[in-house]
Design a protein around this motif. Structure first.
Motif, PDB file in Angstrom:
ATOM      1  N   SER A 187       0.643  -1.060  -0.484  1.00 17.17           N
ATOM      2  CA  SER A 187      -0.057   0.019  -0.707  1.00 17.17           C
ATOM      3  C   SER A 187       1.043   1.907  -0.082  1.00 17.17           C
ATOM      4  CB  SER A 187      -0.762  -0.058   1.349  1.00 17.17           C
ATOM      5  OG  SER A 187      -1.986   1.531   1.447  1.00 17.17           O
ATOM      6  N   LEU A 188       0.475   2.516  -0.439  1.00 17.50           N
ATOM      7  CA  LEU A 188       0.990   3.213  -0.957  1.00 17.50           C
ATOM      8  C   LEU A 188       0.177   4.384   0.114  1.00 17.50           C
ATOM      9  CD1 LEU A 188       1.668   3.087  -4.717  1.00 17.50           C
ATOM     10  CD2 LEU A 188       3.757   3.703  -2.818  1.00 17.50           C
ATOM     11  N   ALA A 189      -0.353   4.320   0.947  1.00 16.28           N
ATOM     12  CA  ALA A 189      -1.484   5.554   1.749  1.00 16.28           C
ATOM     13  C   ALA A 189      -0.243   5.943   2.996  1.00 16.28           C
ATOM     14  CB  ALA A 189      -2.479   4.470   2.417  1.00 16.28           C
ATOM     15  N   ARG A 190       0.942   5.591   2.998  1.00 14.85           N
ATOM     16  CA  ARG A 190       1.888   6.047   4.070  1.00 14.85           C
ATOM     17  C   ARG A 190       2.753   6.117   3.560  1.00 14.85           C
ATOM     18  NH1 ARG A 190       1.117   3.256   8.859  1.00 14.85           N
ATOM     19  NH2 ARG A 190       0.174   1.651   8.871  1.00 14.85           N
ATOM     20  N   TRP A 295      -0.864   3.984 -12.545  1.00  9.98           N
ATOM     21  CA  TRP A 295      -2.035   4.105 -13.091  1.00  9.98           C
ATOM     22  C   TRP A 295      -2.124   2.880 -12.123  1.00  9.98           C
ATOM     23  CZ3 TRP A 295      -4.402   7.644 -14.455  1.00  9.98           C
ATOM     24  CH2 TRP A 295      -4.259   8.428 -15.047  1.00  9.98           C
ATOM     25  N   VAL A 296      -1.607   1.875 -11.331  1.00 11.53           N
ATOM     26  CA  VAL A 296      -1.863   0.198 -10.556  1.00 11.53           C
ATOM     27  C   VAL A 296      -2.461   0.404  -9.061  1.00 11.53           C
ATOM     28  CG1 VAL A 296      -1.383  -2.066  -9.945  1.00 11.53           C
ATOM     29  CG2 VAL A 296      -0.411  -0.674 -11.725  1.00 11.53           C
ATOM     30  N   ASP A 297      -1.756   2.142  -9.014  1.00  8.66           N
ATOM     31  CA  ASP A 297      -2.366   2.781  -7.545  1.00  8.66           C
ATOM     32  C   ASP A 297      -3.311   3.442  -7.811  1.00  8.66           C
ATOM     33  OD1 ASP A 297      -1.619   2.960  -4.597  1.00  8.66           O
ATOM     34  OD2 ASP A 297      -1.388   4.758  -5.262  1.00  8.66           O
ATOM     35  N   ARG A 301      -6.933   3.114  -5.668  1.00 11.20           N
ATOM     36  CA  ARG A 301      -7.349   3.373  -4.439  1.00 11.20           C
ATOM     37  C   ARG A 301      -8.508   4.084  -4.876  1.00 11.20           C
ATOM     38  NH1 ARG A 301      -7.202   8.549  -6.153  1.00 11.20           N
ATOM     39  NH2 ARG A 301      -4.968   9.203  -7.579  1.00 11.20           N
ATOM     40  N   THR A 302      -9.481   3.776  -6.091  1.00 10.70           N
ATOM     41  CA  THR A 302     -10.572   4.082  -6.577  1.00 10.70           C
ATOM     42  C   THR A 302     -11.801   3.343  -7.063  1.00 10.70           C
ATOM     43  OG1 THR A 302      -9.779   4.637  -9.023  1.00 10.70           O
ATOM     44  CG2 THR A 302      -9.500   6.814  -7.408  1.00 10.70           C
ATOM     45  N   PHE A 304     -13.283   0.912  -5.907  1.00  9.15           N
ATOM     46  CA  PHE A 304     -13.877   0.171  -5.262  1.00  9.15           C
ATOM     47  C   PHE A 304     -14.408   1.184  -3.938  1.00  9.15           C
ATOM     48  CE2 PHE A 304     -12.123  -3.717  -7.263  1.00  9.15           C
ATOM     49  CZ  PHE A 304     -13.198  -4.062  -7.431  1.00  9.15           C
ATOM     50  N   GLU A 305     -14.218   3.004  -4.398  1.00 13.40           N
ATOM     51  CA  GLU A 305     -14.080   3.780  -3.736  1.00 13.40           C
ATOM     52  C   GLU A 305     -15.891   3.230  -2.884  1.00 13.40           C
ATOM     53  OE1 GLU A 305     -14.941   7.516  -6.076  1.00 13.40           O
ATOM     54  OE2 GLU A 305     -12.494   7.044  -5.604  1.00 13.40           O
ATOM     55  N   PRO A 306     -15.818   3.661  -2.095  1.00 10.09           N
ATOM     56  CA  PRO A 306     -15.112   3.803  -0.694  1.00 10.09           C
ATOM     57  C   PRO A 306     -14.433   3.092  -0.639  1.00 10.09           C
ATOM     58  CG  PRO A 306     -17.107   3.623   0.853  1.00 10.09           C
ATOM     59  CD  PRO A 306     -17.259   3.340  -0.505  1.00 10.09           C
ATOM     60  N   ARG A 307     -13.540   1.643  -0.448  1.00  7.10           N
ATOM     61  CA  ARG A 307     -12.946   1.118  -0.085  1.00  7.10           C
ATOM     62  C   ARG A 307     -11.681   0.990  -0.668  1.00  7.10           C
ATOM     63  NH1 ARG A 307     -16.038  -4.730   1.975  1.00  7.10           N
ATOM     64  NH2 ARG A 307     -17.277  -4.199   2.853  1.00  7.10           N
ATOM     65  N   GLU A 308     -10.707   0.550   0.044  1.00  7.05           N
ATOM     66  CA  GLU A 308      -9.630   0.725  -0.946  1.00  7.05           C
ATOM     67  C   GLU A 308      -8.927  -0.298  -0.705  1.00  7.05           C
ATOM     68  OE1 GLU A 308      -5.007   2.782  -0.243  1.00  7.05           O
ATOM     69  OE2 GLU A 308      -6.407   4.296  -0.063  1.00  7.05           O
ATOM     70  N   LEU A 309      -8.164  -0.880  -1.977  1.00  6.28           N
ATOM     71  CA  LEU A 309      -7.014  -2.279  -2.456  1.00  6.28           C
ATOM     72  C   LEU A 309      -6.224  -1.828  -2.210  1.00  6.28           C
ATOM     73  CD1 LEU A 309      -9.009  -3.796  -5.636  1.00  6.28           C
ATOM     74  CD2 LEU A 309      -9.060  -5.085  -3.698  1.00  6.28           C
ATOM     75  N   PRO A 310      -5.121  -2.845  -1.488  1.00 13.89           N
ATOM     76  CA  PRO A 310      -3.685  -3.367  -1.830  1.00 13.89           C
ATOM     77  C   PRO A 310      -3.582  -2.928  -3.071  1.00 13.89           C
ATOM     78  CG  PRO A 310      -4.628  -4.984   0.001  1.00 13.89           C
ATOM     79  CD  PRO A 310      -5.982  -4.474  -1.380  1.00 13.89           C
ATOM     80  N   VAL A 311      -2.569  -1.710  -3.456  1.00  9.86           N
ATOM     81  CA  VAL A 311      -1.697  -2.187  -4.448  1.00  9.86           C
ATOM     82  C   VAL A 311      -1.285  -3.942  -5.267  1.00  9.86           C
ATOM     83  CG1 VAL A 311       0.058  -1.155  -3.527  1.00  9.86           C
ATOM     84  CG2 VAL A 311      -0.574  -0.392  -6.274  1.00  9.86           C
ATOM     85  N   GLY A 312      -0.438  -4.189  -3.856  1.00 13.45           N
ATOM     86  CA  GLY A 312      -0.526  -4.841  -4.086  1.00 13.45           C
ATOM     87  C   GLY A 312      -0.740  -6.142  -4.785  1.00 13.45           C
ATOM     88  N   VAL A 313      -2.446  -6.533  -4.873  1.00 10.66           N
ATOM     89  CA  VAL A 313      -2.900  -7.604  -4.471  1.00 10.66           C
ATOM     90  C   VAL A 313      -3.571  -6.653  -6.353  1.00 10.66           C
ATOM     91  CG1 VAL A 313      -5.642  -7.591  -5.091  1.00 10.66           C
ATOM     92  CG2 VAL A 313      -4.117  -7.459  -2.695  1.00 10.66           C
ATOM     93  N   LEU A 314      -4.046  -5.799  -7.175  1.00  9.16           N
ATOM     94  CA  LEU A 314      -3.456  -5.848  -8.297  1.00  9.16           C
ATOM     95  C   LEU A 314      -2.202  -6.151  -8.977  1.00  9.16           C
ATOM     96  CD1 LEU A 314      -5.676  -2.181  -8.727  1.00  9.16           C
ATOM     97  CD2 LEU A 314      -6.240  -4.372  -9.307  1.00  9.16           C
TER      98      LEU A 314
END
Length: 334
Positions: A187-190, A295-297, A301-302, A304-314
């Motif tokens: 995740s790049l949320a941090r 673009w993957v990140d 994050r968009t 399945f708003e408002p939920r966010e997927l971990p980018v590693g999943v994609l």
């Protein structure tokens, strides 16, 4: 070749600007540009405080963080595939990712620190410790046999993963478990300006080193004996490149967690356009990796708003089919 680099550089700039506009808050490229130039002291813009905060404190650091992480993982993957002569290698081959995960778990779950700085420090320390153990386990002969490094990395990665699971289960804190699971998935949320402030110089320094050894990397592609005949100190160059890419991977994992397959997919995709020459490959793969992860990140994050997927999943969903294709190609060459 210069045209390809220029086009990719322009695409990267456009991707950064466009990705910042994507999200629940409706922003335009003009607003993003005004906020950036205002903070850089180039203009004096009258942008609402909330929009300024969304652009400068939330979205822009995250988008730039995705660019840095994507570029670093792609470059590291290209180098590792060459020096180990393993087309299926990626930056997490040496157990660095699992070591960083263990360090992050120690901080989050065991209460060894608080805040993003402690998490980053724990992940970084764990990553370097794991690589040090890999080097020790591989032994001196690893200089001549990179397969030993790979095998040691796989073993240490499994050990760190087991210890990570043990700590999470032993503590049994649902809040901490949720937080660390999201981080382990990537995740790049941090990502923030502080993290970018020390990750970007490391990326620039490592890229300069590997670009300096581009000719040596070309020689490695023909085998160790051919590289030695061309004047390359095989053992010294291999270890230097492995250590520098491991250091870069540790820094990136400390920011984003475990984002897999970027370093596996992008080098192979870039080689289709540049060929095997690393003087051409490395600039292209860095730019392509940055654009790809931005673009993957953004999708993570968009979608399945408002939920966010971990980018590693994609990246895993994209990377696993690519990995299977590469395996089948290797079977065809065997």
């Amino acid at each position: 070749m210069v045209t390809v680099v220029v086009v990719l550089a322009g695409g990267l700039l456009l991707s950064v600007g466009a990705a910042v506009t994507v999200g629940p808050a409706d922003l335009s490229l003009g607003t993003v540009w005004l906020v950036i130039t205002d903070h850089l002291g180039l203009t004096s813009a009258d942008v609402p405080l909330l929009r300024d905060h969304i652009v400068w404190e939330l979205r822009l650091p995250r988008v730039l963080g995705a660019a840095v992480v994507g570029a670093g993982l792609a470059a590291s993957g290209a180098v590792m595939q060459t020096v180990t002569r393993n087309p299926l290698a990626d930056p997490y081959l040496l157990g660095v990712s699992s070591g960083a995960s263990l360090g992050a778990v120690a901080v989050l779950v065991l209460g060894l620190g608080a805040g993003a700085a402690a998490l980053t420090g724990g992940a970084f320390a764990g990553a370097l410790a794991a690589f040090a153990v890999v080097v020790a386990a591989a032994g001196r002969r690893a200089v001549l046999r990179p397969t030993r490094v790979v095998l040691a990395g796989v073993a240490i990665a499994q050990l760190c993963s087991a210890l990570t699971s043990f700590v999470i289960i032993w503590v049994a804190d649902p809040h901490a478990t949720h937080s660390i699971t999201f981080w382990l998935s990537g995740s790049l949320a941090r990502a923030d300006w502080t993290a970018l402030g020390w990750a970007t110089p490391v990326l620039a320094a490592v890229f300069a080193v590997i670009l300096w050894f581009a000719r040596a990397l070309n020689a490695f592609a023909f085998g160790e004996e051919a590289a030695a005949a061309l004047g390359v100190d095989v053992g010294r160059v291999r270890w230097l490149l492995l250590v520098t890419t491991a250091l870069l991977t540790a820094v990136l994992v400390a920011i984003s967690g475990a984002i897999g397959f970027v370093g596996l997919m992008l080098p192979h995709a870039a080689r289709r356009f540049t060929g095997p020459d690393h003087r051409r490959l490395l600039p292209v793969v860095v730019l392509a990796g940055a654009i790809f992860l931005i673009w993957v990140d953004t999708a993570a994050r968009t979608l399945f708003e408002p939920r966010e997927l971990p980018v590693g999943v994609l990246t895993a969903l994209l990377g696993v089919p690519a990995f299977v294709v590469l395996l089948r190609r290797q079977d065809g060459k065997a």
